[in-house]
Motif scaffolding. Sequence first.
Motif, mmCIF file in Angstrom:
data_model
loop_
_atom_site.group_PDB
_atom_site.id
_atom_site.type_symbol
_atom_site.label_atom_id
_atom_site.label_comp_id
_atom_site.label_asym_id
_atom_site.label_seq_id
_atom_site.Cartn_x
_atom_site.Cartn_y
_atom_site.Cartn_z
ATOM 1 N N UNK A 164 5.497 2.354 -14.379
ATOM 2 C CA UNK A 164 4.890 2.647 -13.076
ATOM 3 C C UNK A 164 3.450 2.162 -13.045
ATOM 4 N N UNK A 165 2.712 2.372 -14.134
ATOM 5 C CA UNK A 165 1.326 1.907 -14.200
ATOM 6 C C UNK A 165 1.267 0.380 -14.086
ATOM 7 N N UNK A 166 2.174 -0.309 -14.780
ATOM 8 C CA UNK A 166 2.212 -1.772 -14.681
ATOM 9 C C UNK A 166 2.532 -2.220 -13.256
ATOM 10 N N UNK A 167 3.468 -1.527 -12.618
ATOM 11 C CA UNK A 167 3.845 -1.870 -11.240
ATOM 12 C C UNK A 167 2.654 -1.663 -10.294
ATOM 13 N N UNK A 168 1.916 -0.573 -10.481
ATOM 14 C CA UNK A 168 0.731 -0.314 -9.655
ATOM 15 C C UNK A 168 -0.297 -1.424 -9.860
ATOM 16 N N UNK A 169 -0.523 -1.828 -11.095
ATOM 17 C CA UNK A 169 -1.485 -2.891 -11.371
ATOM 18 C C UNK A 169 -1.046 -4.208 -10.738
ATOM 19 N N UNK A 170 0.254 -4.511 -10.808
ATOM 20 C CA UNK A 170 0.767 -5.734 -10.185
ATOM 21 C C UNK A 170 0.579 -5.697 -8.672
ATOM 22 N N UNK A 171 0.864 -4.548 -8.065
ATOM 23 C CA UNK A 171 0.716 -4.435 -6.611
ATOM 24 C C UNK A 171 -0.753 -4.521 -6.192
ATOM 25 N N UNK A 172 -1.648 -3.916 -6.967
ATOM 26 C CA UNK A 172 -3.073 -4.007 -6.648
ATOM 27 C C UNK A 172 -3.555 -5.451 -6.757
ATOM 28 N N UNK A 173 -3.079 -6.174 -7.765
ATOM 29 C CA UNK A 173 -3.435 -7.584 -7.911
ATOM 30 C C UNK A 173 -2.902 -8.386 -6.736
ATOM 31 N N UNK B 80 0.831 -1.205 0.000
ATOM 32 C CA UNK B 80 0.000 0.000 0.000
ATOM 33 C C UNK B 80 0.861 1.249 0.000
ATOM 34 N N UNK B 81 1.912 1.241 0.807
ATOM 35 C CA UNK B 81 2.819 2.384 0.850
ATOM 36 C C UNK B 81 3.533 2.557 -0.498
ATOM 37 N N UNK B 82 3.946 1.444 -1.089
ATOM 38 C CA UNK B 82 4.626 1.523 -2.381
ATOM 39 C C UNK B 82 3.685 2.042 -3.471
ATOM 40 N N UNK B 83 2.414 1.651 -3.416
ATOM 41 C CA UNK B 83 1.434 2.161 -4.378
ATOM 42 C C UNK B 83 1.305 3.675 -4.237
ATOM 43 N N UNK B 84 1.252 4.166 -3.002
ATOM 44 C CA UNK B 84 1.145 5.613 -2.778
ATOM 45 C C UNK B 84 2.362 6.335 -3.352
ATOM 46 N N UNK B 85 3.550 5.782 -3.125
ATOM 47 C CA UNK B 85 4.767 6.400 -3.660
ATOM 48 C C UNK B 85 4.773 6.381 -5.176
ATOM 49 N N UNK B 86 4.332 5.264 -5.752
ATOM 50 C CA UNK B 86 4.307 5.164 -7.213
ATOM 51 C C UNK B 86 3.279 6.113 -7.820
ATOM 52 N N UNK B 87 2.165 6.284 -7.140
ATOM 53 C CA UNK B 87 1.160 7.235 -7.644
ATOM 54 C C UNK B 87 1.711 8.667 -7.605
#
Length: 109
Positions: free
Chosen positions: A66-75, A33-40
């Motif tokens: 970055x978008x791919x990384x966010x999608x991977x983390x959300x999954x 979750x923290x990494x998603x916030x940083x990536x956003x």
Amino acid sequence: MDFPDSELEMAIADVEQELESLKLRYQEICDATQEIAELRESQLEILDQAEHIVKQESLKTELSLIIEKIQDLELKLESKLLKWQEPFWQIVRFTGVGILIGWILRTSL
């Protein structure tokens, strides 16, 4: 309902192991979750830069990564949250319900 000491120790060890597993999953969720916030935030910065420099392909590539990384983390987060329905918790729930029903039936006789 007496348990021999060895069975009680094994049951306690199993519960401790499940608790440790749960703690690890919770930490993974927090980290993701923290990494998603940083990536956003990075995504927004790149979008701001991209408005000024439209023709730079490196920014577009970085943004897509970055978008791919966010999608991977959300999954990953979604799959972690679905693990709450493990058989262990089903057994605990239905055993408790069975004990409760048995107790009610016994007291009503």
